[in-house]
Design a protein around this motif. Structure first.
Motif, PDB file in Angstrom:
ATOM      1  N   ARG C  84      42.990  37.611  41.952  1.00  0.00           N
ATOM      2  CA  ARG C  84      41.858  38.534  41.738  1.00  0.00           C
ATOM      3  C   ARG C  84      40.870  38.029  40.695  1.00  0.00           C
ATOM      4  O   ARG C  84      40.577  38.697  39.715  1.00  0.00           O
ATOM      5  N   SER C  86      36.948  36.064  40.266  1.00  0.00           N
ATOM      6  CA  SER C  86      35.707  35.787  40.970  1.00  0.00           C
ATOM      7  C   SER C  86      35.524  34.279  41.145  1.00  0.00           C
ATOM      8  O   SER C  86      36.177  33.471  40.492  1.00  0.00           O
ATOM      9  N   GLN C  87      34.605  33.932  42.009  1.00  0.00           N
ATOM     10  CA  GLN C  87      34.209  32.536  42.196  1.00  0.00           C
ATOM     11  C   GLN C  87      33.770  31.957  40.844  1.00  0.00           C
ATOM     12  O   GLN C  87      34.099  30.814  40.515  1.00  0.00           O
ATOM     13  N   TYR C 101      40.309  26.957  44.589  1.00  0.00           N
ATOM     14  CA  TYR C 101      39.894  28.358  44.656  1.00  0.00           C
ATOM     15  C   TYR C 101      39.742  28.785  46.117  1.00  0.00           C
ATOM     16  O   TYR C 101      39.068  28.121  46.890  1.00  0.00           O
ATOM     17  N   LYS C 103      38.290  31.661  48.519  1.00  0.00           N
ATOM     18  CA  LYS C 103      37.267  32.692  48.395  1.00  0.00           C
ATOM     19  C   LYS C 103      37.708  34.053  48.959  1.00  0.00           C
ATOM     20  O   LYS C 103      37.488  35.088  48.336  1.00  0.00           O
ATOM     21  N   ARG C 106      40.191  35.701  46.869  1.00  0.00           N
ATOM     22  CA  ARG C 106      39.779  35.619  45.465  1.00  0.00           C
ATOM     23  C   ARG C 106      40.942  35.126  44.583  1.00  0.00           C
ATOM     24  O   ARG C 106      41.265  35.692  43.554  1.00  0.00           O
TER      25      ARG C 106
END
Lengths: 254, 254, 254, 254, 254, 254, 254, 254
Positions: C84, C86-87, C101, C103, C106
């Motif tokens: 959880r 963000s980018q 990562y 997407k 998340r």
């Protein structure tokens, strides 16, 4: 064995060769309780603290309760609280152990022993119907050696009844506020006194009281500082906590 | 004027002719607070108790808060807690009054004044994310003159982290247990210590934590004796109550 | 030090005089974790089990996460799951540590390390919108060394889509059933396969889905045997548990 | 007929002219169950898996249950679990079929047959009152051929009782954690062991336990990895799932 | 292949040697849908029924929606409903496929095709704010070839507005009653007309409307016979069901 | 007098001088029902529609029910459904009026009259325990002149039981899906058939079924199109609505 | 003593030396109620207002009720309402005090005294089963000297029954709308009349009525202006408030 | 046409031949409102009662609101309340019609017209944050020609602030008690005054206030007689109802 001093002592005995590592391991595992198959009785606390012990009676058979109470009595426990039992169970128990049964809170005190009432805990209720919970709290506190003052039926809808007891409230070291329905008693009392206030929501009410939910939420949202809340109808918990607070010793300044 | 001694004194002055009945009536109505149109500031408590005052910042404009804080400062209040305000509001206030802003709990302490930390309150959290609420509790207690020990991130899923702090917990006069998710910290701590435990459920979590409801219910149902609960995320309330308990004086036996 | 063999060993060393009682006491308290002030990192489990570690990213600052990840990496942890985030946080972390990562869920996997996929876990979803949760589960399981088969968008309203994947489902050692809305997927799958089924309710839906409550209740009430449920949207928990089940060794008959 | 091998075999027989298309169609529809008008009995699973069958007794008349049990017995089913039936129903059934009735979990096992207890499932409870649910789980697991170890009354409010059974817990292949009230047992156990943990909330409690809701939410929010949850009071479901997990064979590496 | 006639035909071809058992098995598995990785498109229904297809837009990327719509269009689908998409997504889609975007219900109709409006469905709303849901229902029904009459803002608090449209309501073959707040519209309409009434609670309201819960419960409890309820804000579902009912053919008496 | 033609007719009679304005006013107020003090009986509907009348028995005394039934019978009503009454009430009524009492659904049909079963309504249940609700629906539909096919105990956890009745389901003009627990039956059936599906959640279940809430939410969230839901346990409502749908006439094209 | 005139008078007497300050203090504390240990009876209101007094009977023993009623009677109270008592309690009381017992609302009126019915309050119910609550309201209002018109069984599902009583409703000074299930009666009545409407949700219903919650929410969300709501089943509260409103005097313009 | 006198008049004209039956029928249907497509404006009430009209602004576009307001103004309406609109919408409207915008309650009064304040309504709040709701109530009442007295920030946690305004409260003809959090203000005020009390729960609060639910339940359960409750945050509804009560004329004794 849940105490660092005990563990340190044990380690010292191992170092001294008085206890073998294997036995120390065993002892660490040996719990300070007795196993009755259906229950594990904890003797430590009672002995160490001189506190009242409690047996939550609901969902236990009279025979199970008798077994636990008897064993506790043998170990020297006194003022053992047996909560939420019927008159029948109380009568049954009285054939085996000395016990005072209180009808309104459905509470027995086994191996009763008078204790001097120290300090001052005030138990207040919103209405007459909150008495069973209030008495559970009051008797618990008394069994643990606290002085208790009862102020019943002083709900906020008749504010003068509450205000006329203001001086009693203000002399408390701890107040237990017991109320169902809208539970506003805790907020109002919390705003009047300076000592800790323990709020006990009760399941008294109907309709949108939803079994005590309304009073519970109300008390949790109390705008007054110094309040905290226990479970719905949990008179024992309130009495126990009030005893802890009432019997606090003063800070020892170094 | 909410004190029977004050009323008695007033009545005596009426009897002595020093105060007319009409003026006594007026005085009885004259509240020990000042009316700022949008808020009624209560000075009594602060002066009488040397306690920290609190302003709940949410839903008030920076201007309203400034007005209240300034007036309180003039009256001699110190360590005024301003809870749940943004950094911007904190900066704005700092242009008018001396204020320490704490970012994590979003808390300002206006007219700060060092007070000796007396007694011992332990603030424990289940996880790192519970820190904002825990810090609100800890700073409140410190502002009110209590010594505070922080034990963070000791949730029950990693029991050794909690147990390795057992001696710290056992030296507390009062423990504040702050936890979200399943809120089991309060039960476990309550079973380990003998002092009062104040449980603070937090809104930390997701899914079936339902904004703190899960932790709240869990804490209310705690099987450990000596626990009570305040509202979800109510760090201030826990700190305030812990201060009351920690600063209890011993019972004066007659 | 949460293991009886370690304690026994320590006691032996005390008996042999190799460790003083006081130092043993200290060591008992010395936790197998490192204290970063804001978090206590637990290294034991990872090293002992070769398992993936997890950092719940929500409510932590990028700097805090970076601190924890870096320290874990130094200690030799690999495939550290950071959920959880963000980018942006993913990008920030990638400037300090190697990280993949993902997407849709998340999710970041720091210090990634390919592991052979053993056994077989099937991850099935009711709809396309359940993919974020399903991918969190699938990537967790893969990071822990499991072979994962994805079967997405096979909700029960179009039963032929599910039945046409029946042979895939029946070859699983463990099925993760991810669904929002009415959550019926778990029941139907549970009735079709013989392996354990882990149901993950998702917050996908609107109106009377009440943020996943509908799917949660539905899954808890599943009439099919062999199902159990994790928290709403808890893909990580499902993947972790599925890994434990998939990697069970057979019973060693004596 | 819910198995692709059976369908393929049937199709081959059609191709070989041994079965007409019309009869194949009929056979595809002919369910592997018998229709008793009020219930459709499924024999497949039992025969194929050697598993215990279950009849949910609540809401069925003794006559209906008798009819189902007798028919199952004729088909060769053994260790048929009949859950949630009164002593009276148990006595009634015993006049027609061999049955062991267990009073605490209100469970009958018809056509009982001793099975060697394989592997190891630990059933732990928070309190004495959780025993009915725990016994339903334990007896289910035993009837399905698993070795079961009971550890009752080890709730987290008395942590030493739990810790003194740590070695028992750590030897489990699967733990069933049964608890009402605040349900913290699952979290604490989940943090201590490495095997899958199945949490069973019980309706034991009062007030804000809301019939098991508190324990349920608490368990779903457990911060410990490796836990999953079944319905409130669903001892059977937990025992059945634990059996599936305990009897997992190891991964066959190719 | 979810139709017994198709299966029988396939079995006949196997019997005739036209299809091998293995290929039949494959065909049984070959679903009447196309797999786009993120979604499985089902063409059967549309072709067979001449019905409108629906894509639930929420939680899908514009690219995903475009992919699905384009593939459906190629297969000959017309009047494809794309619900709950923004104007931006509508604009994006319009660059690839013909689409009518309706702003109030946030609905697109791709590959639009005029269809004669048959029968009569009345869509009634309690207030102006219920229009988005009502329009989703009305446009769905129109896209599926039904004649729709709109009667908006006829809530029961102004009964004459409803009664003045009584003749319109009584000519309907099916009424869709859309209302938030207290949702009484469904009860009143249900008592006035003889045709089936589909109640759609909306999330319009505040306070104790709890996001549509109040209207939902109200409609479920409707004392009027002939009413049924769909999910909160589910205009599409109501329109689809109304179309099924409106287009019922009469019973063919034999 | 709730019908525009009646009003128009009345106005014409006023214009013709056959009815005075004052009498017309009176007649407009004279309701087409009879007032029994404790109930207002509505005769219009029954006469006009040839429909079955219903008396909701819960909360009415046997005497009240008898009074209503007798008056209805005198007015020519037949097949009067009296729901939720005990065997005792049924026996009492049978002493005054002809009545068929059905034990499982606790339903009486007074002044019974055989009606030809037209069309086809399928009533399906998830389990045996859902039979009382299912029978209330089935008997209601039969009393209103519909042909009913029962398919009981076909819950989705044993999918082959449902699929083996697929042809029966697909021949229905309307399906009533009755299920408790997780209520998935409605979704699965809704995905299989093309006719309207009326979902009836039942209060069958325990724990997190919360008296039918779980099934209710599940059914409202059904991903299958063409479903709608009635109140928990509302078999009568489902049967009544199914009758309306089943007996729809085809659209008359002009 | 809760009245500023009384306090002023008292102060004057102190000033005049007629009352000593100490006695004034005592008098200020002396509440206008009598303490029966289990209840504090308030006489002020009754005497001052000529109003009916109420005793909430639930949760009080017949002996307690008798004690309170007798003492009230001695003080001159008349028309004392004793709510929610059984016939047995009513019979018991009748042996000591004059009392009229009403069976349907389970209400006793002790020391009954005919009072002229002034003004006009209309009590309307949705169904026959709402009568107990409606009668509690109506009898309360009558005991307080109001004229009451009953309009029962006029639920909105049969709108003509309500409309045919429109002129009765429009002549009311206050309407009490009593309804369970969907509670729409309040909204419709609120839209028809111009006087204040008091809505009373009842616990009549089943399934998703959730003990009156559905009707409660519905009434709170009423779109009609001029409505307010009392607790579920609170007929007394509605009758009492209606009396206050009905007996309002006109504004005295200066 | 919702008035029996109008209908009688119409019938007389039909009898006199002045109106044809067909035209009478039309007229009966011709509603006393104007249809703006998106809204049906009702002029009757305003004209007949001289009351303020209200437009619920939330969920309507500025253009829609402007359309409605303009048309109302043309018809002669004055003091049109437009609730829950932003400053921007207020500014937009002010370009077309005369309007007073009030920022705190987000309320506009279009075509404002001073009206003499008659009688006396007291609006009291528990805290400063309840002001938006309180002002909506107060401004509504003032727009309808009532005299309003504001008593803000008098929550029960500081009882002296409330008591010092006791004489203001006791002079009210109707009190509106506005409070969030625990909502105890209504109970306390209800116990102090004799006039009707309208309780308005607000969504002010956090945690277990659950968006106003806590205050709502508390107020519904109020033990004080004479209280009733409106929806959470419904200031307008409270003001409107208070106006109706305040402007009651006295009973005309015959």
């Amino acid at each position: 064995m849940d105490n660092k001093h005990d563990i340190l002592e044990l380690l010292r005995q191992v170092a001294d060769g008085k206890v073998s590592p294997e036995n120390a391991m065993l002892e660490l595992k040996e719990a300070p309780f007795e196993d009755l198959a259906y229950a594990k009785i904890d003797f430590h606390r009672s002995v160490r603290q001189g506190a009242a012990e409690v047996i939550y009676g609901e969902g236990k058979t009279p025979e199970q309760i008798k077994g636990i109470v008897e064993r506790m009595g043998e170990k020297g426990c006194r003022n053992i609280l047996v909560t939420r039992i019927s008159q029948e169970t109380g009568d049954y128990l009285s054939r085996f152990v000395p016990i005072d049964y209180h009808k309104i809170p459905r509470l027995g005190i086994a191996f009763p022993e008078a204790r001097p009432g120290r300090g001052n805990i005030v138990v207040a209720t919103g209405g007459t119907s909150d008495m069973p919970v209030a008495e559970e709290a009051a008797l618990t506190a008394e069994a643990m050696g606290n002085h208790v003052t009862r102020v019943y039926d002083v709900g906020v809808a008749g504010l003068h009844r509450l205000l006329s007891n203001l001086d009693i409230l203000m002399q408390a070291r701890c107040v237990i506020a017991v109320a169902g329905m809208e539970g506003a008693l805790a907020s109002v009392v919390g705003g009047l006194v300076d000592c800790p206030v323990i709020a006990v929501p009760t399941s008294v009410g109907y309709g949108a009281s939803f079994g005590g939910l309304s009073a519970l939420l109300s008390m949790l949202n109390s705008c007054a500082s110094g309040c905290s809340v226990v479970n719905i109808d949990n008179g024992f918990g309130a009495g126990y906590l009030a005893s802890r607070i009432n019997q606090m010793e003063g800070i020892k300044e170094e």
